[in-house]
Write a protein that holds these residues in place. Sequence first.
Motif, short mmCIF file in Angstrom:
data_model
loop_
_atom_site.label_atom_id
_atom_site.label_comp_id
_atom_site.label_asym_id
_atom_site.label_seq_id
_atom_site.Cartn_x
_atom_site.Cartn_y
_atom_site.Cartn_z
N UNK A 129 76.95 5.76 39.91
CA UNK A 129 77.72 7.00 39.77
C UNK A 129 79.19 6.61 39.66
N UNK A 130 79.87 7.01 38.58
CA UNK A 130 81.28 6.64 38.41
C UNK A 130 82.12 7.06 39.61
N UNK A 131 82.98 6.16 40.06
CA UNK A 131 83.87 6.45 41.17
C UNK A 131 83.28 6.17 42.53
N UNK A 132 82.02 5.87 42.61
CA UNK A 132 81.37 5.61 43.89
C UNK A 132 80.60 4.30 43.85
N UNK A 133 81.17 3.32 43.18
CA UNK A 133 80.52 2.03 43.10
C UNK A 133 80.49 1.39 44.49
N UNK A 134 79.36 0.91 44.86
CA UNK A 134 79.20 0.28 46.16
C UNK A 134 78.75 1.24 47.24
N UNK A 135 78.83 2.55 47.01
CA UNK A 135 78.36 3.53 47.97
C UNK A 135 77.04 4.10 47.48
N UNK A 136 76.20 4.44 48.42
CA UNK A 136 74.95 5.10 48.06
C UNK A 136 75.24 6.58 47.82
N UNK A 137 74.96 7.06 46.63
CA UNK A 137 75.13 8.46 46.29
C UNK A 137 73.75 9.04 46.05
N UNK A 138 73.49 10.20 46.64
CA UNK A 138 72.20 10.83 46.56
C UNK A 138 72.30 12.13 45.78
N UNK A 139 71.20 12.53 45.17
CA UNK A 139 71.11 13.80 44.48
C UNK A 139 70.01 14.63 45.10
N UNK A 140 70.28 15.91 45.29
CA UNK A 140 69.29 16.84 45.83
C UNK A 140 69.22 18.07 44.93
N UNK A 141 68.02 18.62 44.81
CA UNK A 141 67.81 19.78 43.96
C UNK A 141 68.31 21.05 44.65
N UNK A 142 68.74 22.01 43.84
CA UNK A 142 69.11 23.35 44.30
C UNK A 142 68.04 24.30 43.76
N UNK A 143 67.21 24.82 44.63
CA UNK A 143 66.17 25.76 44.18
C UNK A 143 65.20 25.10 43.21
N UNK A 144 64.53 25.94 42.45
CA UNK A 144 63.60 25.43 41.44
C UNK A 144 63.90 26.11 40.12
N UNK A 145 63.91 25.32 39.08
CA UNK A 145 64.05 25.87 37.73
C UNK A 145 65.45 26.25 37.30
N UNK A 146 66.47 26.07 38.16
CA UNK A 146 67.80 26.46 37.72
C UNK A 146 68.61 25.28 37.20
N UNK A 147 68.18 24.07 37.46
CA UNK A 147 68.84 22.89 36.91
C UNK A 147 70.11 22.47 37.62
N UNK A 148 70.41 22.96 38.80
CA UNK A 148 71.61 22.56 39.53
C UNK A 148 71.27 21.50 40.56
N UNK A 149 72.24 20.60 40.81
CA UNK A 149 72.05 19.51 41.75
C UNK A 149 73.24 19.40 42.69
N UNK A 150 72.99 18.85 43.87
CA UNK A 150 74.04 18.52 44.82
C UNK A 150 74.10 17.00 44.90
N UNK A 151 75.27 16.44 44.65
CA UNK A 151 75.48 15.00 44.80
C UNK A 151 76.22 14.79 46.10
N UNK A 152 75.74 13.88 46.92
CA UNK A 152 76.34 13.66 48.22
C UNK A 152 76.23 12.21 48.65
#
Length: 94
Positions: free
Chosen positions: A54-77
């Motif tokens: 993930x650009x800007x977070x090299x060396x850190x673990x970045x995770x993605x989580x889904x928002x609901x179902x079928x809406x296509x939005x994600x939370x990166x944390x």
Amino acid sequence: MPALTYTRVATRTLEFLAGPRADRVLYRQVRRALDKLAADPGHPGLRTHRHHAVPGHLGEAVFGSYVGTGNGWRIRWTRADGGGIEVVAIIPHP
């Protein structure tokens, strides 16, 4: 329960989603997903997975989580210092 902190980008997205011209259903889904994330980052409904580049977070673990179902939005944390969670971005998935 880990504390959530937000980057400036994530805060602006939340403000936009809560604004007068926003989609209320999407905002509720995002808030619900953030509540699940704060309670248990491994919650099965979030379908959390690690991103390896993930650009800007090299060396850190970045995770993605889904928002609901079928809406296509994600939370990166990422894990913040002290065991908290920093929400990096709330984005539509391409």
